[in-house]
Design an enzyme around this catalytic site. Structure first.
Site, PDB file in Angstrom:
ATOM      1  N   GLU A   1      60.218  36.163  61.149  1.00 25.74           N
ATOM      2  CA  GLU A   1      59.711  37.152  60.183  1.00 25.74           C
ATOM      3  C   GLU A   1      60.807  38.101  59.717  1.00 25.74           C
ATOM      4  O   GLU A   1      60.561  39.278  59.452  1.00 25.74           O
ATOM      5  CB  GLU A   1      58.591  37.935  60.873  1.00 25.74           C
TER       6      GLU A   1
HETATM    7  C1  LIG Z   1      59.526  29.597  66.530  1.00 29.59           C
HETATM    8  C2  LIG Z   1      59.806  29.947  65.117  1.00 29.59           C
HETATM    9  C3  LIG Z   1      58.759  30.108  64.226  1.00 29.59           C
HETATM   10  C4  LIG Z   1      59.007  30.383  62.887  1.00 29.59           C
HETATM   11  N1  LIG Z   1      57.961  30.444  62.005  1.00 29.59           N
HETATM   12  C5  LIG Z   1      58.237  30.446  60.671  1.00 29.59           C
HETATM   13  C6  LIG Z   1      57.193  30.262  59.718  1.00 29.59           C
HETATM   14  O1  LIG Z   1      56.013  30.176  60.062  1.00 29.59           O
HETATM   15  N2  LIG Z   1      57.528  30.174  58.408  1.00 29.59           N
HETATM   16  C7  LIG Z   1      58.832  30.270  57.985  1.00 29.59           C
HETATM   17  O2  LIG Z   1      59.069  30.140  56.781  1.00 29.59           O
HETATM   18  N3  LIG Z   1      59.832  30.492  58.866  1.00 29.59           N
HETATM   19  C8  LIG Z   1      59.568  30.564  60.183  1.00 29.59           C
HETATM   20  N4  LIG Z   1      60.582  30.743  61.090  1.00 29.59           N
HETATM   21  C9  LIG Z   1      61.932  30.978  60.602  1.00 29.59           C
HETATM   22  C10 LIG Z   1      62.452  32.371  60.909  1.00 29.59           C
HETATM   23  O3  LIG Z   1      61.782  33.327  60.134  1.00 29.59           O
HETATM   24  C11 LIG Z   1      63.981  32.354  60.688  1.00 29.59           C
HETATM   25  O4  LIG Z   1      64.526  31.556  61.728  1.00 29.59           O
HETATM   26  C12 LIG Z   1      64.579  33.743  60.715  1.00 29.59           C
HETATM   27  O5  LIG Z   1      64.115  34.501  59.623  1.00 29.59           O
HETATM   28  C13 LIG Z   1      66.110  33.710  60.666  1.00 29.59           C
HETATM   29  O6  LIG Z   1      66.608  32.750  59.784  1.00 29.59           O
HETATM   30  P1  LIG Z   1      67.695  31.696  60.319  1.00 29.59           P
HETATM   31  O7  LIG Z   1      67.173  31.076  61.554  1.00 29.59           O
HETATM   32  O8  LIG Z   1      68.080  30.785  59.231  1.00 29.59           O
HETATM   33  O9  LIG Z   1      68.921  32.576  60.728  1.00 29.59           O
HETATM   34  P2  LIG Z   1      70.147  33.060  59.754  1.00 29.59           P
HETATM   35  O10 LIG Z   1      69.608  33.544  58.462  1.00 29.59           O
HETATM   36  O11 LIG Z   1      71.178  31.979  59.728  1.00 29.59           O
HETATM   37  O12 LIG Z   1      70.683  34.284  60.586  1.00 29.59           O
HETATM   38  C14 LIG Z   1      71.571  34.133  61.705  1.00 29.59           C
HETATM   39  C15 LIG Z   1      72.077  35.509  62.145  1.00 29.59           C
HETATM   40  O13 LIG Z   1      72.782  36.136  61.070  1.00 29.59           O
HETATM   41  C16 LIG Z   1      72.192  37.388  60.732  1.00 29.59           C
HETATM   42  N5  LIG Z   1      72.219  37.546  59.270  1.00 29.59           N
HETATM   43  C17 LIG Z   1      71.922  36.622  58.342  1.00 29.59           C
HETATM   44  N6  LIG Z   1      72.040  37.156  57.111  1.00 29.59           N
HETATM   45  C18 LIG Z   1      72.377  38.442  57.266  1.00 29.59           C
HETATM   46  C19 LIG Z   1      72.642  39.514  56.368  1.00 29.59           C
HETATM   47  N7  LIG Z   1      72.535  39.378  55.061  1.00 29.59           N
HETATM   48  N8  LIG Z   1      72.976  40.715  56.883  1.00 29.59           N
HETATM   49  C20 LIG Z   1      73.065  40.891  58.209  1.00 29.59           C
HETATM   50  N9  LIG Z   1      72.841  39.913  59.116  1.00 29.59           N
HETATM   51  C21 LIG Z   1      72.498  38.706  58.647  1.00 29.59           C
HETATM   52  C22 LIG Z   1      70.785  37.332  61.283  1.00 29.59           C
HETATM   53  O14 LIG Z   1      70.289  38.618  61.578  1.00 29.59           O
HETATM   54  C23 LIG Z   1      70.958  36.465  62.523  1.00 29.59           C
HETATM   55  O15 LIG Z   1      71.341  37.256  63.603  1.00 29.59           O
HETATM   56  C24 LIG Z   1      60.350  30.531  62.439  1.00 29.59           C
HETATM   57  C25 LIG Z   1      61.401  30.409  63.353  1.00 29.59           C
HETATM   58  C26 LIG Z   1      61.152  30.090  64.658  1.00 29.59           C
HETATM   59  C27 LIG Z   1      62.315  29.902  65.596  1.00 29.59           C
END
Ligand SMILES: Cc1cc2nc3c(=O)[nH]c(=O)nc-3n(C[C@H](O)[C@H](O)[C@H](O)COP(=O)(O)OP(=O)(O)OC[C@H]3O[C@@H](n4cnc5c(N)ncnc54)[C@H](O)[C@@H]3O)c2cc1C
Length: 586
Positions: free
Chosen positions: A437
């Site tokens: 989220e």
């Molecule tokens: C169990 C689970 C359930 C989920 N459920 C859903 C769902 O129902 N629907 C859905 O659509 N998604 C869902 N997600 C996805 C989840 O919302 C994302 O994994 C999360 O928002 C982070 O995105 P990412 O994993 O691509 O990480 P990334 O975006 O790659 O981020 C990696 C790191 O970099 C940091 N970062 C990235 N960009 C920035 C920035 N601009 N400024 C500062 N820091 C930054 C982040 O804070 C993080 O620490 C789920 C994930 C999991 C693991």
């Protein structure tokens, strides 16, 4: 170990003694009949469902997990029956709009029900939680036809909802998403692409699963302005309002993950799936934000809920477990709860939990005012306060919630690490709430770069003025020893806010998580002064329950609030040391 007990008495204290709930409801059209007594009777039943039906499924669900059988999700034993019983008892529709069959009860009821669900079974809580968020997005942005076709059965819980944003190359940065939507020549679109990490993407509860999918139209510009939102049902509409053919969308795999094993986190393939536009083309992210904001508060409450359950279990264990001599000279073995360090772990959790619950109730009241108050200015002001607090609730509740789960595990020593007592499950389950989220880092950026600038900075100043006025009002009852340190912490927060106003992105990024924690610690202090004042106001008639609040308030102010000094000191520095090293040297 003792069953989870829903903290209904605590909610009753907040509503009845701290927030003047009955008077607040009397001013809101549609809530005139709602009062603390009704809240208590509803929440007592909710608590029974949580501890009687959902908690017994928590550990077996974690052990069994979800499976994908011939392309269909199979949830752990008992989950489908529990969900149907939950929906049939009317819990899905508690705060739903009466126009679509909802009961129209206030948000406070909903948020507290959510907390109980999260305490008893976090995996389960996501099913109704995501459905409600989807309902809100459809209510606010979809056409009257889509609303009529989908909302009644989603509000009742017969059909569930899911949000489909994330792709392998598009997480935080949704502007990178590649899923495409091509017009079918009627009012529908063909959606093609793969989403990952989709919670509640499918299940075996029966009914339909309604996905809200972000995708790009053929002529869409790059970036977030090219994203539109589509409603994609697992089953297409059939004759007589029934379920029709399977839409070509399928679960490609289930993610293997650290916790919430009873929750199906799906890889979803949309192979020309039929979808209908929700809101304007190119304004999909705006529509999805309605769902995401609702979910962010819900996810914050997940941190609170898991912390409450973990803390309850740890305290019960600490009262029974005999180890060592008492620090006061009592010959051992004494119950470990006598050891100051064990007490500090439990008290730290309690002090967070009860302040966070108070802040959740305050925020929920603002949501009710924003939705129902007759005066438009009052509605707008309340809505803005909710917007300001949403990233704080999401990130701080889940960070402190995780820390509380770890501390509760620590109370059990080695028995907390092995599976038998269930403490390691709390830790594994709580962890996700800091990530999904929008990660907590991204929440902090939202607070610093967007929310602080709302209304030209007047919004946050208005919030601080509310806090300061409440502190002054609390002082005669709560006492200066309690209130002054919180007022000083507020001054620290105000100074940090002024320094951050209009800061360059680098400075904002380097400061954001420290700033959000400082903000949350002050907000928790504010809540403790209000609770302490309410307890003191009861005077000689105060029960041990209320007197206990004063001690917890003191613990918070003496032992946790001083973290604000360290955070303010860190925030006084520029980003140089954060950014100086080359990426290869980190
Ligand atoms: C169990 C689970 C359930 C989920 N459920 C859903 C769902 O129902 N629907 C859905 O659509 N998604 C869902 N997600 C996805 C989840 O919302 C994302 O994994 C999360 O928002 C982070 O995105 P990412 O994993 O691509 O990480 P990334 O975006 O790659 O981020 C990696 C790191 O970099 C940091 N970062 C990235 N960009 C920035 C920035 N601009 N400024 C500062 N820091 C930054 C982040 O804070 C993080 O620490 C789920 C994930 C999991 C693991």
């Amino acid at each position: 170990m003792a069953a989870y007990a829903a903290p209904v008495a605590d909610v009753a204290f907040l509503l009845g003694k701290v927030f003047d709930f009955d008077r607040c409801m009397a001013e809101l059209p549609g809530c005139e009949e709602v009062d603390t007594e009704l809240a208590v009777s509803v929440l007592e039943e909710a608590g029974k469902f949580a501890s009687g039906v959902l908690e017994p499924l928590n550990r077996p669900g974690d052990e069994e997990g979800c499976r994908l059988v011939d392309g269909n999700v199979s949830t752990p034993k008992g989950m489908a029956e529990a969900y149907r019983a939950f929906a049939e008892a009317g819990w899905c529709s508690l705060s739903g709009d009466p126009e679509y069959g909802g009961q129209g009860l206030p948000r406070v009821f909903q948020l507290m029900l959510d907390e109980f669900l999260c305490s008893a079974n976090l995996s389960f809580s996501l099913f109704p939680g995501l459905s409600r968020g989807a309902v809100e997005a459809i209510e606010h942005h979809a056409s009257p036809e889509l609303k009529a076709a989908y909302l009644p059965r989603m509000v009742s819980g017969e059909w569930t909802g899911a949000m489909a944003l994330t792709e392998a190359s598009a997480g935080t940065d949704l502007g990178l998403l590649a899923t495409r939507a091509v017009p079918n020549g009627d009012d529908s679109f063909a959606i093609t692409g793969t989403k990952i990490f989709i919670s509640s993407g499918d299940h075996d509860f029966g009914g339909n699963v309604i996905h809200l999918v972000l995708a790009r139209l053929p002529d869409a510009p790059k970036g977030v302005r090219g994203i539109s939102l589509f409603l994609c049902p697992k089953f297409l509409p059939g004759p007589d309002d029934g379920l029709g053919d399977r839409n070509p969308m399928s679960v490609g795999a289930l993610e293997h993950k650290m916790g919430i094993h009873a929750q199906p986190t799906c890889v979803m393939n949309y192979d020309g799936a039929t979808g209908w536009l929700v809101g304007e083309p190119g304004r999909g992210l705006n529509a999805m934000f309605t769902m995401m904001n609702a979910e962010r508060l819900m996810v914050g409450v997940q941190g609170l809920g898991v912390a409450e359950a973990a803390n309850q279990k740890a305290a019960a264990y600490a009262r029974d477990r005999l180890q060592g001599n008492g620090a006061d000279g009592t010959p051992g073995p004494v119950a470990i709860i006598a050891h100051p360090d064990v007490r500090k772990m439990l008290l730290g959790g309690r002090a967070f939990i009860e302040a966070a619950r108070a802040l959740a109730v305050w925020t929920a009241l603002q949501m009710d005012i924003a939705a129902r108050h007759p005066d438009p200015d009052t509605r707008r002001e309340a809505d803005a306060l909710v917007a300001l607090l949403t990233p704080v609730v999401k990130a701080a509740f889940t960070d402190f919630g995780f820390e509380t789960a770890v501390a509760a595990q620590q109370v059990l020593g080695g028995h907390g690490y092995i599976r038998e007592w269930g403490m390691e499950q709390f830790v594994r389950d709580a962890r996700i709430a800091q990530i999904y989220e929008g990660t907590n880092g991204v929440q902090a950026m939202d607070l610093v770069t967007r929310k602080l600038g709302l209304e030209g900075g007047d919004l946050v100043r208005r919030f601080f003025a509310i806090v300061r006025a409440d502190l002054q009002a609390a002082e005669p009852q709560a006492g200066a020893a309690l209130v002054s340190p919180v007022a000083e912490a507020l001054t620290r927060l105000e100074a940090a806010t002024e320094r951050l106003a209009g800061a360059a992105p680098l400075e904002a990024g380097a400061a954001a998580t420290d700033y959000l924690r400082l903000f949350a610690l002050v907000a928790f202090g504010w809540m403790w002064t209000r609770m302490a004042a309410a307890s003191a106001a009861i005077g000689v008639a105060a029960t041990p329950f209320e007197k206990r609040k004063t001690v917890l308030a003191r613990f918070y102010v003496e032992r946790m609030l001083p973290q604000t000094l360290a955070l303010a000191a860190a925030l006084a520095h520029k980003s140089d040391a954060v950014m100086a090293l080359h990426a290869d040297d980190l």
